[in-house]
Write an enzyme that holds these catalytic residues in place. Structure first.
Site, PDB file in Angstrom:
ATOM      1  N   LYS A 207       0.830  -1.206   0.000  1.00  0.00           N
ATOM      2  CA  LYS A 207       0.000   0.000   0.000  1.00  0.00           C
ATOM      3  C   LYS A 207       0.862   1.252   0.000  1.00  0.00           C
ATOM      4  CE  LYS A 207      -3.936   2.103   2.380  1.00  0.00           C
ATOM      5  NZ  LYS A 207      -4.995   1.920   3.391  1.00  0.00           N
ATOM      6  N   GLU A 213      10.071  -5.308   4.503  1.00  0.00           N
ATOM      7  CA  GLU A 213      10.168  -6.683   4.035  1.00  0.00           C
ATOM      8  C   GLU A 213       9.893  -6.775   2.538  1.00  0.00           C
ATOM      9  OE1 GLU A 213       8.357  -6.890   8.264  1.00  0.00           O
ATOM     10  OE2 GLU A 213       8.243  -5.589   6.488  1.00  0.00           O
ATOM     11  N   GLY A 270      -5.477  -2.687   4.371  1.00  0.00           N
ATOM     12  CA  GLY A 270      -4.666  -3.800   3.908  1.00  0.00           C
ATOM     13  C   GLY A 270      -5.316  -5.158   4.094  1.00  0.00           C
ATOM     14  N   ARG A 271      -5.847  -5.428   5.285  1.00  0.00           N
ATOM     15  CA  ARG A 271      -6.417  -6.761   5.533  1.00  0.00           C
ATOM     16  C   ARG A 271      -7.832  -6.893   4.971  1.00  0.00           C
ATOM     17  NH1 ARG A 271      -5.032  -3.947   9.788  1.00  0.00           N
ATOM     18  NH2 ARG A 271      -6.585  -3.099  11.226  1.00  0.00           N
ATOM     19  N   GLU A 356      -5.361  -8.373  14.191  1.00  0.00           N
ATOM     20  CA  GLU A 356      -4.808  -7.063  13.872  1.00  0.00           C
ATOM     21  C   GLU A 356      -5.895  -6.003  13.860  1.00  0.00           C
ATOM     22  OE1 GLU A 356      -1.304  -6.694  11.197  1.00  0.00           O
ATOM     23  OE2 GLU A 356      -2.632  -5.434   9.996  1.00  0.00           O
ATOM     24  N   HIS A 387      -5.224 -34.860  14.636  1.00  0.00           N
ATOM     25  CA  HIS A 387      -4.042 -35.591  15.078  1.00  0.00           C
ATOM     26  C   HIS A 387      -2.953 -34.635  15.547  1.00  0.00           C
ATOM     27  CE1 HIS A 387      -5.631 -39.393  13.439  1.00  0.00           C
ATOM     28  NE2 HIS A 387      -6.195 -38.599  12.545  1.00  0.00           N
ATOM     29  N   LYS A 496       7.791  -1.659  13.337  1.00  0.00           N
ATOM     30  CA  LYS A 496       8.516  -1.192  12.156  1.00  0.00           C
ATOM     31  C   LYS A 496       9.525  -0.104  12.532  1.00  0.00           C
ATOM     32  CE  LYS A 496       4.749  -2.015   8.832  1.00  0.00           C
ATOM     33  NZ  LYS A 496       3.812  -1.350   7.896  1.00  0.00           N
TER      34      LYS A 496
END
Length: 532
Positions: A207, A213, A270-271, A356, A387, A496
């Site tokens: 964005k 990263e 963003g999400r 978030e 399991h 950040k």
């Protein structure tokens, strides 16, 4: 200063009600009401939601509906759909619903009609997808594109990654989609080792186009491509790098050609951005027709959420049941168990969407929320999870609600498999609810673990859109009730900032102002780092 939701009569009525209902076992609730399934399930547009195994009765639902009224959830929903600045801390609207809208126009309170730009964005995505999927867009040596690498993190990775895996049965057979998000070179390097630079397209999704990263990975990918292309480096960059961003200037400075720049507005969180050009790698995989079917499924859920009464509103009921479990029964975890391998990334996607968005203890005015908010979300694909961690659910002594998700038909039909899978899904929900007691305390399972079950006819672009939109609206409705802003993430921003400050200590051993523990760790790492 606004009043905390915990101080309202509706909240206090639920507190009193919980004291009377908490001792009851689900076995008792089913024995008292043989019509629980009919009473506590609903179907909307082919999606079935069964919440009869939640620890509730009719009075619980009535009191939760009163809570939604007390919090003016309906008013909040109307403001969000209208384009009001419901993201108050950043002074923005949250119009992810407009991205999947088929309306001719949507004029915000500021007087802007956002739909022409939304339609233009979809058309540009369609043109690009058609060019790649047909083979018209080629690499620097004339090879058709056969691999796409999406470089992003958080909302620019988890949504399209989850959806691409979910809809793999609908994907282009000759196009492979890869996702790289982690700053660790162990994420990017193995992907590049198995790709041909002549036929690889990179999409950089960020964005802000400043995310550490993402830019580190993008620069390494750019170096890889330009080194391989040699004298054709300009053509490689022009043809094989695209960007999805709200910061066009930074993407252009990175070297992305204007014709391969896909912009979205700052009101796309963003999400909540899967529906925007952030979903470009998914659209490349399944085609733009399939992508628009997913938008249509999400829009159908939008209409249901906006218009259905509280007691028959699937996302709003999910939200209210979650608040009931968290704040009145003390269940601060939520297990997500999709019984389809195709939805294996859904738990991680929902971790970001839920934690978030609502992992906050302060309201926008800085005052404490006063109650618990987002649960700890975790899970995995059934039947693998049976399991792994289901033992803890059955006998670990923790109260942990579960969401079970299953499809009536498999997206990969293989004789004899799907029926067994569905039997396991239903059996686990039954065992968690009712438990067992054969007189052996070592083998006894107490049960009384609440769960909801979402059933889809089949996992398709349309039903995936419905499912994801339902969870989005659940999270937003909970935020409206708790009085928090689900669209900011200041805790993420702090990390950040600190990482940028500490980088010189790791790179060169420079002295930075920090605490003794962090300084000691940085010094140890500096001493033990291998030469690059």
């Amino acid at each position: 200063m606004t009043r905390s939701i915990a101080d309202t009569p509706a909240w206090q009525a639920l507190t009193r009600h919980a004291a009377t209902l908490r001792p009851k076992h689900l076995r008792d609730l089913f024995a008292e009401d043989r019509e629980r399934f009919a009473r506590f399930s609903l179907e909307t547009d082919g999606l079935l939601f069964d919440y009869s195994k939640q620890r509730i009765d009719a009075q619980t639902i009535a009191l939760l509906a009163d809570l939604a009224t007390e919090a003016d959830v309906r008013g909040w929903i109307a403001r969000m759909f209208a384009g009001d600045a419901v993201n108050g801390s950043e002074g923005r609207a949250a119009l992810h619903t407009a991205l999947r809208s088929s309306a001719a126009s949507l004029v915000t309170p500021a007087g802007e009609d956002v739909m022409p730009a939304v339609r233009d964005s979809r058309q540009r995505m369609r043109d690009f997808c058609d060019a790649v999927r047909s083979g018209r867009l080629r690499g620097y040596s004339g090879e058709p594109i056969r691999a796409v690498v999406n470089i992003g993190i958080g909302g620019s990775d988890l949504g399209p990654r989850m959806a691409t895996a979910a809809l793999a049965a609908f994907a282009h057979p000759a196009l492979r989609i890869h996702y790289v998000s982690n700053l660790d070179a162990a994420d990017l390097a193995p992907v590049l080792e198995n790709l041909d630079p002549r036929s690889t397209l990179f999409i950089v999704a960020s964005k802000t186009f400043t995310t550490l990263e993402t830019l580190a990975n993008a620069k390494s990918a750019r170096d890889w491509l330009l080194t391989a292309s040699g004298d054709a480096a300009d053509a490689a960059m022009a043809q094989q790098f695209a960007a999805v961003t709200a910061n066009a200037g930074e993407a252009l400075r990175f070297g992305v050609a204007p014709g391969k720049l896909f912009e979205f507005r700052d009101w796309v969180g963003g999400r909540f951005s899967l529906w925007s050009p952030v979903g470009l790698p998914l659209a490349l995989a399944i085609g733009m027709d399939g992508f628009e079917q997913m938008l249509a499924g999400a829009e159908r859920m939008d209409r249901h959420f906006r218009d259905a009464p509280t007691e028959r509103n699937l996302p709003l009921l999910m939200a209210l049941l979650g608040i009931w479990n968290i704040d009145f029964l003390g269940a601060w975890n939520l297990s997500i168990s999709p019984y389809t391998q195709s939805l294996r990334w859904l738990p991680e996607y929902l971790q970001q969407l839920d934690m978030e968005s609502n992992g906050k203890s302060r309201r926008p005015d800085g005052t404490p929320v006063g109650v618990h908010t987002a649960p700890v979300v975790w899970g995995g694909a059934g039947s693998n999870t049976q399991h792994a961690y289901f033992q803890l659910l059955h006998q670990g002594g923790w109260l942990i609600p579960s969401d079970f998700i299953a499809c009536a038909a498999s997206d990969y039909p293989l004789a004899g498999h799907h029926e067994k899978l569905l039997a396991n899904c239903l059996a686990q929900a039954e065992a968690l609810a009712f438990g067992s007691d054969n007189g052996d305390p070592l083998r006894a399972c107490p049960g009384n673990q609440p769960s909801s079950t979402l059933l889809l006819p089949r996992l398709t672009p349309f039903t995936l859109g419905q499912l994801v939109a339902a969870y989005e609206h659940k999270v937003c409705a909970q935020a409206a009730i708790w009085g928090i802003n689900p669209f900011d993430q200041w805790g993420v921003e702090l990390g950040k900032q600190l990482a940028a400050r500490l980088l010189p200590a790791i790179e060169s051993g420079a002295a930075v102002a920090t605490d003794p523990s962090t300084a000691g760790l940085a010094a140890w790492l500096r001493r033990h780092r291998s030469p690059a």
